[in-house]
Design an enzyme around this catalytic site. Structure first.
Site, PDB file in Angstrom:
ATOM      1  N   ALA A  63      47.348  44.221   6.362  1.00 40.62           N
ATOM      2  CA  ALA A  63      46.220  44.998   6.867  1.00 40.62           C
ATOM      3  C   ALA A  63      45.428  44.072   7.782  1.00 40.62           C
ATOM      4  CB  ALA A  63      45.363  45.471   5.700  1.00 40.62           C
ATOM      5  N   GLY A 107      49.875  44.373   3.397  1.00 37.37           N
ATOM      6  CA  GLY A 107      50.101  45.764   3.789  1.00 37.37           C
ATOM      7  C   GLY A 107      51.456  45.977   4.453  1.00 37.37           C
ATOM      8  N   GLU A 110      53.803  46.386   1.681  1.00 40.92           N
ATOM      9  CA  GLU A 110      53.468  47.681   1.067  1.00 40.92           C
ATOM     10  C   GLU A 110      53.973  48.846   1.927  1.00 40.92           C
ATOM     11  OE1 GLU A 110      49.410  46.226   0.791  1.00 40.92           O
ATOM     12  OE2 GLU A 110      49.386  46.712  -1.336  1.00 40.92           O
ATOM     13  N   GLU A 130      47.212  38.730  -0.723  1.00 46.88           N
ATOM     14  CA  GLU A 130      45.807  39.141  -0.784  1.00 46.88           C
ATOM     15  C   GLU A 130      44.963  38.196  -1.631  1.00 46.88           C
ATOM     16  OE1 GLU A 130      48.437  41.105  -1.127  1.00 46.88           O
ATOM     17  OE2 GLU A 130      48.178  42.854   0.184  1.00 46.88           O
TER      18      GLU A 130
HETATM   19  N1  CAA Z   1      45.074  40.732  10.366  1.00 49.55           N
HETATM   20  C1  CAA Z   1      44.519  40.472  11.566  1.00 49.55           C
HETATM   21  N2  CAA Z   1      45.068  39.630  12.466  1.00 49.55           N
HETATM   22  C2  CAA Z   1      46.207  39.003  12.113  1.00 49.55           C
HETATM   23  C3  CAA Z   1      46.832  39.217  10.878  1.00 49.55           C
HETATM   24  C4  CAA Z   1      46.216  40.128   9.979  1.00 49.55           C
HETATM   25  N3  CAA Z   1      46.752  40.447   8.789  1.00 49.55           N
HETATM   26  N4  CAA Z   1      47.943  38.451  10.825  1.00 49.55           N
HETATM   27  C5  CAA Z   1      48.006  37.803  11.985  1.00 49.55           C
HETATM   28  N5  CAA Z   1      46.968  38.122  12.776  1.00 49.55           N
HETATM   29  C6  CAA Z   1      46.670  37.630  14.120  1.00 49.55           C
HETATM   30  C7  CAA Z   1      46.115  36.210  14.077  1.00 49.55           C
HETATM   31  O1  CAA Z   1      44.752  36.210  13.760  1.00 49.55           O
HETATM   32  C8  CAA Z   1      46.419  35.756  15.488  1.00 49.55           C
HETATM   33  O2  CAA Z   1      45.460  36.299  16.355  1.00 49.55           O
HETATM   34  P1  CAA Z   1      44.701  35.342  17.430  1.00 49.55           P
HETATM   35  O3  CAA Z   1      45.808  34.858  18.320  1.00 49.55           O
HETATM   36  O4  CAA Z   1      43.763  36.273  18.095  1.00 49.55           O
HETATM   37  O5  CAA Z   1      44.094  34.242  16.635  1.00 49.55           O
HETATM   38  C9  CAA Z   1      47.751  36.443  15.795  1.00 49.55           C
HETATM   39  O6  CAA Z   1      47.855  37.511  14.881  1.00 49.55           O
HETATM   40  C10 CAA Z   1      48.940  35.529  15.586  1.00 49.55           C
HETATM   41  O7  CAA Z   1      48.858  34.989  14.274  1.00 49.55           O
HETATM   42  P2  CAA Z   1      48.865  33.416  13.976  1.00 49.55           P
HETATM   43  O8  CAA Z   1      48.353  32.639  15.133  1.00 49.55           O
HETATM   44  O9  CAA Z   1      48.201  33.204  12.662  1.00 49.55           O
HETATM   45  O10 CAA Z   1      50.441  33.177  13.874  1.00 49.55           O
HETATM   46  P3  CAA Z   1      51.192  32.108  12.968  1.00 49.55           P
HETATM   47  O11 CAA Z   1      52.624  32.185  13.378  1.00 49.55           O
HETATM   48  O12 CAA Z   1      50.536  30.789  13.020  1.00 49.55           O
HETATM   49  O13 CAA Z   1      51.054  32.648  11.464  1.00 49.55           O
HETATM   50  C11 CAA Z   1      51.093  34.329   9.729  1.00 49.55           C
HETATM   51  C12 CAA Z   1      51.613  33.887  11.110  1.00 49.55           C
HETATM   52  C13 CAA Z   1      51.625  33.373   8.671  1.00 49.55           C
HETATM   53  C14 CAA Z   1      51.637  35.719   9.470  1.00 49.55           C
HETATM   54  C15 CAA Z   1      49.532  34.306   9.719  1.00 49.55           C
HETATM   55  O14 CAA Z   1      49.081  35.022  10.861  1.00 49.55           O
HETATM   56  C16 CAA Z   1      48.925  34.939   8.514  1.00 49.55           C
HETATM   57  O15 CAA Z   1      48.881  34.312   7.444  1.00 49.55           O
HETATM   58  N6  CAA Z   1      48.461  36.206   8.616  1.00 49.55           N
HETATM   59  C17 CAA Z   1      47.786  36.893   7.553  1.00 49.55           C
HETATM   60  C18 CAA Z   1      48.746  37.331   6.465  1.00 49.55           C
HETATM   61  C19 CAA Z   1      48.007  38.012   5.341  1.00 49.55           C
HETATM   62  O16 CAA Z   1      47.237  37.409   4.631  1.00 49.55           O
HETATM   63  N7  CAA Z   1      48.256  39.335   5.153  1.00 49.55           N
HETATM   64  C20 CAA Z   1      47.607  40.120   4.127  1.00 49.55           C
HETATM   65  C21 CAA Z   1      46.446  40.853   4.698  1.00 49.55           C
HETATM   66  S1  CAA Z   1      45.440  41.618   3.471  1.00 49.55           S
HETATM   67  C22 CAA Z   1      46.182  43.077   3.120  1.00 49.55           C
HETATM   68  O17 CAA Z   1      47.233  43.433   3.625  1.00 49.55           O
HETATM   69  C23 CAA Z   1      45.359  43.874   2.136  1.00 49.55           C
HETATM   70  C24 CAA Z   1      45.903  45.105   1.563  1.00 49.55           C
HETATM   71  O18 CAA Z   1      46.855  45.177   0.802  1.00 49.55           O
HETATM   72  C25 CAA Z   1      45.109  46.312   1.783  1.00 49.55           C
END
Ligand code: CAA
Length: 256
Positions: A63, A107, A110, A130
């Site tokens: 998400a 998400g 999911e 999460e």
């Molecule tokens: N939400 C918003 N933006 C996200 C995102 C997310 N879940 N995942 C990645 N992005 C964005 C980053 O912020 C980045 O944007 P900017 O260039 O503007 O900074 C862009 O996508 C590229 O990402 P990274 O630079 O971080 O790329 P990376 O290769 O270094 O890392 C990754 C990749 C490991 C997937 C890392 O982006 C990451 O850890 N993302 C978050 C993963 C996460 O925690 N997901 C769970 C979300 S919570 C959820 O889903 C709740 C639910 O059940 C309701």
């Protein structure tokens, strides 16, 4: 455009999630577009299967964390996030195939689990991270993951937030099949066209019967299956399928 309808051919709708700048993070616009497209193709009698792709880097990285950041309890409660929208997806009658390359996190995992079949490349990674963000899975992760892989593995993943590679995910029963990256799209198309090539009402019954297994006791599930099996005998396509076998020819489905 956050969602691209790549093509509709041979009974299959191919949909691609398209927020590459955020690794396909799910926001309301993307979920709305996805649900609208899936429901529209579900109602299209020409379509027998829907395939959902991300990019080679990410199916969906979760998400949208930046969109969630400013929200408080009242906000998320009022919006109910988009959990019900993901559950609407799981209620679609036609089969959905998730094609996972790269990240399927939070998400994203999911969303894949709300589909019926997950085909993954060897580079796919799954997680419910999460906990690392100070929250818990909110789009079905604690429930669908536990049903898919069992409590022991689900607890390990949900409480640690660790990533699981495709091989482990397949062993655990989350992934239907691992397919080498270069063959993944062709294999997904082949599988989807095979499914779309069967009688649509029968496919719908088969999907419904399997899904009921997660909702009921064994005896109730067997009763449900019996009813659906018997109901298939009310279809012209059941007669056609067996007649074609006996006459050593391919069936011509009437979709009724
Ligand atoms: N939400 C918003 N933006 C996200 C995102 C997310 N879940 N995942 C990645 N992005 C964005 C980053 O912020 C980045 O944007 P900017 O260039 O503007 O900074 C862009 O996508 C590229 O990402 P990274 O630079 O971080 O790329 P990376 O290769 O270094 O890392 C990754 C990749 C490991 C997937 C890392 O982006 C990451 O850890 N993302 C978050 C993963 C996460 O925690 N997901 C769970 C979300 S919570 C959820 O889903 C709740 C639910 O059940 C309701």
């Amino acid at each position: 455009m956050t969602l691209i309808i790549e093509k509709c051919a041979r009974g299959v709708a191919h949909l691609r999630l398209n927020r590459p700048e955020a690794l396909n993070a799910l926001n309301a616009a993307l979920i709305d577009a996805l649900l609208e497209a899936v429901q529209r193709h579900n109602s299209n009698p020409e379509i027998g299967c829907i395939v959902l792709y991300g990019t080679d880097r990410a199916f969906v990285a979760g998400a949208d964390i930046k969109a969630m950041l400013p929200k408080d309890f009242a906000d998320v409660q009022a919006e109910e996030m988009f959990v019900f929208r993901i559950n609407d997806l799981a209620k679609i009658q036609k089969p959905l195939i998730a094609v996972v390359e790269g990240y399927a996190l939070g998400g994203g995992c999911e969303l894949a689990m709300a589909c019926d079949i997950i085909l993954a490349s060897e580079k796919a990674q799954f997680a419910q991270p999460e906990i690392t963000l100070g929250t818990i899975p909110g789009l079905g992760g604690t429930q669908r993951l536990t049903r898919a892989v069992g409590k022991a593995k689900a607890m390990d993943l949900v409480l640690s937030g660790r990533r699981m590679k495709a091989e482990e995910a397949e062993r655990a029963g989350l992934v239907s099949r691992i397919v080498p990256s270069e063959e993944l799209h062709a294999e997904a198309t082949k599988l989807a066209e095979t499914i779309a090539g069967y009688s649509h009402p029968v496919v719908k019954m088969a999907k419904q019967a399997v899904n009921l297994a997660a909702e009921t006791t064994l005896s109730q599930g067997l009763q449900n299956e019996k009813q659906l099996f018997e109901a298939s005998f009310a279809l012209e396509d059941r007669r056609e399928g067996m007649t074609a076998f006996a006459e050593k020819r391919k069936p011509v489905w009437q979709q009724r």
